[in-house]
Design a protein around this motif. Structure first.
Motif, PDB file in Angstrom:
ATOM      1  N   GLU A   9      40.401  30.516  45.972  1.00 49.59           N
ATOM      2  CA  GLU A   9      41.182  30.228  44.897  1.00 49.59           C
ATOM      3  C   GLU A   9      42.316  31.278  44.477  1.00 49.59           C
ATOM      4  N   SER A  10      42.180  32.547  44.613  1.00 49.24           N
ATOM      5  CA  SER A  10      42.939  33.699  44.133  1.00 49.24           C
ATOM      6  C   SER A  10      44.141  33.593  45.349  1.00 49.24           C
ATOM      7  N   ILE A  11      43.699  33.576  46.572  1.00 48.20           N
ATOM      8  CA  ILE A  11      44.606  33.784  47.852  1.00 48.20           C
ATOM      9  C   ILE A  11      45.550  32.454  47.639  1.00 48.20           C
ATOM     10  N   GLN A  12      45.227  31.493  47.358  1.00 49.19           N
ATOM     11  CA  GLN A  12      45.809  30.388  47.223  1.00 49.19           C
ATOM     12  C   GLN A  12      46.969  30.299  45.939  1.00 49.19           C
ATOM     13  N   ARG A  13      46.415  30.969  44.899  1.00 46.89           N
ATOM     14  CA  ARG A  13      47.485  31.031  43.676  1.00 46.89           C
ATOM     15  C   ARG A  13      48.438  32.073  44.171  1.00 46.89           C
ATOM     16  N   ILE A  14      48.180  33.020  44.808  1.00 51.01           N
ATOM     17  CA  ILE A  14      49.263  34.214  45.241  1.00 51.01           C
ATOM     18  C   ILE A  14      50.195  33.368  46.259  1.00 51.01           C
ATOM     19  N   LYS A  15      49.636  32.670  47.289  1.00 49.23           N
ATOM     20  CA  LYS A  15      50.679  31.993  47.954  1.00 49.23           C
ATOM     21  C   LYS A  15      51.686  31.115  47.076  1.00 49.23           C
ATOM     22  N   LYS A  16      51.247  30.531  46.177  1.00 49.07           N
ATOM     23  CA  LYS A  16      52.063  29.793  45.274  1.00 49.07           C
ATOM     24  C   LYS A  16      53.288  30.573  44.624  1.00 49.07           C
ATOM     25  N   MET A  17      52.613  31.790  43.900  1.00 50.47           N
ATOM     26  CA  MET A  17      53.605  32.708  43.302  1.00 50.47           C
ATOM     27  C   MET A  17      54.567  33.268  44.174  1.00 50.47           C
ATOM     28  N   GLY A  18      54.195  33.537  45.415  1.00 47.76           N
ATOM     29  CA  GLY A  18      55.275  34.022  46.319  1.00 47.76           C
ATOM     30  C   GLY A  18      54.935  35.667  46.520  1.00 47.76           C
ATOM     31  N   SER A  19      54.424  36.336  45.436  1.00 41.76           N
ATOM     32  CA  SER A  19      54.121  38.024  45.358  1.00 41.76           C
ATOM     33  C   SER A  19      53.118  38.057  44.302  1.00 41.76           C
ATOM     34  N   ALA A  20      52.395  39.159  44.492  1.00 41.04           N
ATOM     35  CA  ALA A  20      51.492  39.710  43.556  1.00 41.04           C
ATOM     36  C   ALA A  20      50.930  41.149  43.866  1.00 41.04           C
ATOM     37  N   ILE A  21      50.495  41.614  42.706  1.00 41.40           N
ATOM     38  CA  ILE A  21      50.204  43.343  42.791  1.00 41.40           C
ATOM     39  C   ILE A  21      48.444  42.873  42.869  1.00 41.40           C
ATOM     40  N   ILE A  22      48.003  43.394  43.907  1.00 38.46           N
ATOM     41  CA  ILE A  22      46.200  43.314  44.121  1.00 38.46           C
ATOM     42  C   ILE A  22      46.071  44.824  43.888  1.00 38.46           C
ATOM     43  N   ASN A  23      45.118  45.071  43.139  1.00 38.32           N
ATOM     44  CA  ASN A  23      44.506  46.495  42.697  1.00 38.32           C
ATOM     45  C   ASN A  23      43.024  46.531  42.668  1.00 38.32           C
ATOM     46  N   ASN A  24      42.358  47.644  42.753  1.00 38.89           N
ATOM     47  CA  ASN A  24      40.879  47.558  42.688  1.00 38.89           C
ATOM     48  C   ASN A  24      40.580  47.696  41.177  1.00 38.89           C
ATOM     49  N   VAL A  25      39.215  47.511  41.150  1.00 43.19           N
ATOM     50  CA  VAL A  25      38.641  47.200  39.677  1.00 43.19           C
ATOM     51  C   VAL A  25      37.642  48.208  39.804  1.00 43.19           C
ATOM     52  N   LEU A  26      37.686  49.385  38.580  1.00 49.13           N
ATOM     53  CA  LEU A  26      36.637  50.147  38.409  1.00 49.13           C
ATOM     54  C   LEU A  26      35.476  49.457  37.551  1.00 49.13           C
ATOM     55  N   ILE A  27      34.320  49.714  37.738  1.00 46.68           N
ATOM     56  CA  ILE A  27      33.311  49.459  36.983  1.00 46.68           C
ATOM     57  C   ILE A  27      32.580  50.674  36.481  1.00 46.68           C
ATOM     58  N   ASN A  28      32.243  50.639  35.140  1.00 44.72           N
ATOM     59  CA  ASN A  28      31.413  51.687  34.528  1.00 44.72           C
ATOM     60  C   ASN A  28      30.050  51.910  35.014  1.00 44.72           C
ATOM     61  N   GLU A  29      29.666  53.221  35.128  1.00 39.72           N
ATOM     62  CA  GLU A  29      28.050  53.177  35.302  1.00 39.72           C
ATOM     63  C   GLU A  29      27.550  52.477  34.281  1.00 39.72           C
ATOM     64  N   ALA A  30      26.249  52.133  34.384  1.00 44.19           N
ATOM     65  CA  ALA A  30      25.570  51.329  33.449  1.00 44.19           C
ATOM     66  C   ALA A  30      25.506  51.762  32.019  1.00 44.19           C
ATOM     67  N   TYR A  31      25.255  52.919  31.840  1.00 42.28           N
ATOM     68  CA  TYR A  31      25.341  53.371  30.365  1.00 42.28           C
ATOM     69  C   TYR A  31      26.329  53.209  29.670  1.00 42.28           C
ATOM     70  N   ALA A  32      27.482  53.324  30.066  1.00 45.62           N
ATOM     71  CA  ALA A  32      28.754  52.849  29.479  1.00 45.62           C
ATOM     72  C   ALA A  32      29.226  51.498  29.281  1.00 45.62           C
ATOM     73  N   GLN A  33      28.875  50.971  30.430  1.00 47.24           N
ATOM     74  CA  GLN A  33      29.121  49.320  30.678  1.00 47.24           C
ATOM     75  C   GLN A  33      28.338  48.623  29.462  1.00 47.24           C
ATOM     76  N   ARG A  34      27.221  49.151  29.105  1.00 45.72           N
ATOM     77  CA  ARG A  34      26.604  48.311  28.061  1.00 45.72           C
ATOM     78  C   ARG A  34      26.989  48.285  26.474  1.00 45.72           C
ATOM     79  N   PHE A  35      27.779  49.297  26.346  1.00 43.06           N
ATOM     80  CA  PHE A  35      28.481  49.395  24.943  1.00 43.06           C
ATOM     81  C   PHE A  35      29.570  48.306  25.054  1.00 43.06           C
ATOM     82  N   ASN A  36      30.299  48.370  25.795  1.00 44.13           N
ATOM     83  CA  ASN A  36      31.220  47.100  26.100  1.00 44.13           C
ATOM     84  C   ASN A  36      31.790  46.901  27.444  1.00 44.13           C
TER      85      ASN A  36
END
Length: 205
Positions: A9-36
């Protein structure tokens, strides 16, 4: 759009937009993620170069997003922070800034206790921070933002123009640190404070 995988779905959306910036996502270690889990909850390390050429962390703060729909954890953007005891890894006091400092003990959304929380494996984390400061010791002063993830420590950014002057003194005055005073003195911040003759003051009661 935030996701750990690029769906069809994301690939098709990017094709329709013509361009996009794709970046990696960082996920917190479990202790920090639990807070928010909606924000990347980072640690701000304020450091300076000592006379012997090493970088010293003068303050550390753990920051958390304050609402369930935010990606931002910095206090100027509505987040909250807690002072870190550098020896033990304990979060001494959590607070938000609403024109002035307002102390809180629990997260406003998840209701998890922040004040008094002990960051797990702090000795190992402290060594990782020290190693990182050794890697960037070409800098003289700054605010280093890092995140602990399941893959280890990650650098978010470094602010190099006297960051967090207000928050760095919320726990105690920075000028009680002799090495920091020497750091300032060697860079020209040694001008005497002008004295005021009390007789020249106007009583406006």
């Amino acid at each position: 759009m935030i996701s750990n995988t690029l769906t069809e779905e994301s690939i098709q959306r990017i094709k329709k937009m013509g361009s996009a910036i794709i970046n990696n996502v960082l996920i917190n270690e479990a202790y920090a993620q639990r807070f928010n889990p909606s924000s990347l909850n980072t640690i701000r390390i304020i450091f300076f170069k000592t006379k012997n050429g090493t970088l010293k962390a003068i303050r550390m703060f753990h920051r958390f997003g304050a609402s369930s729909d935010t990606f931002v954890d910095n206090t100027s953007g509505g987040g909250l922070a807690a002072i870190i005891d550098q020896e033990t890894g304990q979060l001494i006091q959590a607070y938000i800034l609403r024109g002035k400092r307002v102390d809180i003990d629990t997260h406003p959304v998840t209701e998890r206790t922040i004040t008094g929380f002990m960051i797990p494996d702090w000795d190992a984390k402290k060594r990782a921070i020290a190693d990182l400061l050794n890697e960037i010791n070409y800098l003289e002063y700054g605010g280093l933002d890092i995140a602990f993830t399941p893959e280890g420590i990650k650098i978010i950014e470094v602010n190099t123009r006297f960051p967090a002057l207000r928050s760095m003194q919320l726990s105690s005055p920075v000028l009680i640190d002799d090495e920091f005073v020497e750091f300032l003195r060697l860079r020209g911040f040694d001008r005497p404070i002008p004295t005021i003759n009390p007789s020249n003051l106007i009583n406006e009661t």
